[in-house]
Scaffold this active site. Structure first.
Site, PDB file in Angstrom:
ATOM      1  N   GLY A  71     -88.652   1.266 -50.249  1.00  0.00           N
ATOM      2  CA  GLY A  71     -88.005   1.955 -51.347  1.00  0.00           C
ATOM      3  C   GLY A  71     -86.617   1.416 -51.632  1.00  0.00           C
ATOM      4  O   GLY A  71     -85.972   0.807 -50.775  1.00  0.00           O
ATOM      5  N   HIS A 141     -86.463   0.123 -76.659  1.00  0.00           N
ATOM      6  CA  HIS A 141     -86.557  -1.244 -77.167  1.00  0.00           C
ATOM      7  C   HIS A 141     -85.374  -2.129 -76.742  1.00  0.00           C
ATOM      8  O   HIS A 141     -84.236  -1.686 -76.651  1.00  0.00           O
ATOM      9  CB  HIS A 141     -86.651  -1.237 -78.692  1.00  0.00           C
ATOM     10  CG  HIS A 141     -85.417  -0.689 -79.365  1.00  0.00           C
ATOM     11  ND1 HIS A 141     -84.316  -1.460 -79.660  1.00  0.00           N
ATOM     12  CD2 HIS A 141     -85.110   0.564 -79.782  1.00  0.00           C
ATOM     13  CE1 HIS A 141     -83.396  -0.738 -80.235  1.00  0.00           C
ATOM     14  NE2 HIS A 141     -83.840   0.513 -80.323  1.00  0.00           N
ATOM     15  N   HIS A 150     -83.251  -0.412 -59.933  1.00  0.00           N
ATOM     16  CA  HIS A 150     -84.185   0.696 -59.734  1.00  0.00           C
ATOM     17  C   HIS A 150     -83.883   1.768 -60.765  1.00  0.00           C
ATOM     18  O   HIS A 150     -82.779   2.318 -60.788  1.00  0.00           O
ATOM     19  CB  HIS A 150     -84.052   1.265 -58.324  1.00  0.00           C
ATOM     20  CG  HIS A 150     -84.937   2.452 -58.076  1.00  0.00           C
ATOM     21  ND1 HIS A 150     -84.654   3.397 -57.120  1.00  0.00           N
ATOM     22  CD2 HIS A 150     -86.098   2.857 -58.658  1.00  0.00           C
ATOM     23  CE1 HIS A 150     -85.596   4.328 -57.123  1.00  0.00           C
ATOM     24  NE2 HIS A 150     -86.485   4.015 -58.053  1.00  0.00           N
TER      25      HIS A 150
END
Length: 215
Positions: A71, A141, A150
């Protein structure tokens, strides 16, 4: 054999490793086993724990692919160090894309990108190596996200946001359009960012406070 057909070894046995494994299984991928120096199980959904990372010395890099189940946690570089170690040894990391994710056809995805359940990525987005777009995160976009960032569950990047390397966007945070965030910065969970942020900063809520990172 096509490289995309090679079996996969998952690094780690924690929660993120199981989420990654589930996404791969949903796509019909073959997982050979888990590797971890401190295992949390001996078997998960009939997939065995094989041993520590040292077992990779018995595999040729052209016979398996790796998936990074380590993680991404703020203020630690374990995920980065593990990735670089095995890339330098010649191993390749597969992309992990949950079938429920919505990804625009012109999105550019580098090696090792992980896009998890319910994530949305809109047209023109560019994701660097080993970026994680976590559960239900939304990337609008033309966002540009550099390597090892992350985006935690439920976070939102509005249009044309640019993240430098190793940025952590906490769960439920929102970055409004055309914002730049510098390398190694941490945006706390639930924070709304309305102006660009320098590198090596920590930004947190409920009152937005920005301070230099330590360590």
């Amino acid at each position: 054999m096509n490289s995309s057909d090679l079996p996969i070894l998952i690094l780690g046995t924690g929660g993120h490793a199981r989420v990654v494994a589930d996404a791969l299984l949903c796509n019909g991928q073959q997982i050979q086993g888990f590797l971890d120096p401190v295992p949390q199980f001996t078997e998960w959904r009939d997939i065995p724990y094989l041993g520590t990372d040292d077992i990779l010395s018995s595999f040729s890099p052209d016979t398996v692919r790796l998936a990074n189940g380590v993680g991404s946690v703020p203020f630690t570089d374990t995920r980065n160090r593990v990735t670089e170690k095995y890339e330098n040894a010649g191993f390749s990391f597969c992309r992990v894309i949950h079938p429920s994710a919505i990804i625009a056809a012109d999105t550019k995805l580098a090696e090792g990108v992980q896009i998890l359940a319910g994530a949305i990525i809109q047209t023109g987005a560019v994701l660097g190596k080993h970026v994680i777009i976590n559960t239900g995160a939304r990337i609008d976009h033309d966002c540009a996200i550099d390597g090892f960032c992350h985006i935690a569950p439920g976070a939102t990047l509005c249009g044309s946001v640019r993240l430098a390397q190793r940025v952590h966007i906490g769960a439920g945070a929102t970055i409004i359009q055309e914002i730049d965030v510098g390398a190694d910065t941490v945006i706390g969970a639930g924070t709304t960012i309305t102006q660009s942020i320098d590198s090596m900063q920590v930004v947190r809520s409920p009152e937005v406070v920005t301070e230099a990172r330590r360590g």
